[in-house]
Design an enzyme around this catalytic site. Structure first.
Site, PDB file in Angstrom:
ATOM      1  N   CYS A  83       0.868  -1.184   0.000  1.00  0.00           N
ATOM      2  CA  CYS A  83       0.000   0.000   0.000  1.00  0.00           C
ATOM      3  C   CYS A  83       0.899   1.227   0.000  1.00  0.00           C
ATOM      4  CB  CYS A  83      -0.860   0.066   1.258  1.00  0.00           C
ATOM      5  SG  CYS A  83      -1.168  -1.517   2.025  1.00  0.00           S
TER       6      CYS A  83
ATOM      7  N   GLU B  50      -7.531   8.932   1.794  1.00  0.00           N
ATOM      8  CA  GLU B  50      -7.067   8.540   0.469  1.00  0.00           C
ATOM      9  C   GLU B  50      -8.212   8.112  -0.443  1.00  0.00           C
ATOM     10  OE1 GLU B  50      -2.818   6.515   1.750  1.00  0.00           O
ATOM     11  OE2 GLU B  50      -4.519   5.167   1.416  1.00  0.00           O
TER      12      GLU B  50
END
Length: 227
Positions: A86, A148
């Site tokens: 990630c 995000e």
């Protein structure tokens, strides 16, 4: 507001805080750039600062999912288990390119090598399936957090691993049953899982995993799933 000090944090991770992330609006349109540090401060997230990110899920030939446990040096969510990789595309020309999310897929290739030591030729952007996007917000502690729009990338391949201990303290391949056991342990506070991985696991992951050979039906580049 008191100055945020990074003196007590890992030196290598602090250097990465200078990287420039891609700032976006709620519809994932580019609106500028800011440092990784500023993008991850809760004080800025509370004002709406939002950046572009990605989450990679790599499955081996046995259809087991590669997980990593984030190192204790990480500034957000240290020690937590999460999906394969990630991170964020950077505000550089090659990773800003939006057609077919090629910039994001290049960023994923870069970070798979940096974190897991996977040779770049083993994880080319054209081998990654960009499924959809997820918008989420989560606090790591009183200072740091995440906000995000996260591009979900799937890939099935046997890869060579040589993890960077500054990024990853452990890694493992898990079956669906083993991951379900980990999610139960996380509910009992016996281990920690990152919030984005938890959200994806509770919503889409197992449906996608059941259809690794037929992912095309789940490709949705129009929707941003608000978590």
């Amino acid at each position: 507001m008191p100055e945020i000090t990074t003196d007590h944090l890992d030196e290598k991770q602090v250097q990465l805080l200078a990287e420039m992330c891609i700032l976006i609006d709620e519809n994932d349109r580019k609106i500028g750039a800011d440092t990784k540090k500023n993008c991850h401060l809760n004080s800025n997230i509370d004002k709406g600062l939002l950046h572009r990110a990605f989450s990679v899920f790599i499955f081996n030939s046995e259809e087991k999912l590669l997980l990593q446990q984030r190192s204790d040096a990480k500034i957000t969510f240290p020690g937590c288990f999460t999906n394969t990789c990630c991170s964020h595309p950077l505000h550089i020309q090659s990773e800003l390119e939006e057609k077919d999310a090629i910039g994001v897929r290049r960023a994923a290739q870069r970070r798979l090598e940096a974190e897991l030591g996977i040779p770049m030729e083993q994880v080319t952007p054209d081998e990654m399936t960009y499924l959809t996007r997820i918008h989420y917000k989560a606090q790591s502690d009183g200072v740091w957090g995440e906000h995000e729009i996260d591009y979900i990338l799937f890939m099935q391949k046997n890869v060579e691993l040589n993890p960077d201990p500054n990024e990853i303290q452990s890694h493992c391949y898990v079956s669906k049953e083993e991951l379900k056991e980990m999610l139960e342990k996380a509910k009992r506070k016996e281990l920690e899982i990152t919030p984005w991985f938890s959200l994806i696991a509770e919503t889409f992951l197992f449906k996608w995993w059941d259809n690794l050979q037929n992912l095309k039906q789940f490709i949705d580049h129009k929707t941003i799933h608000r978590m």
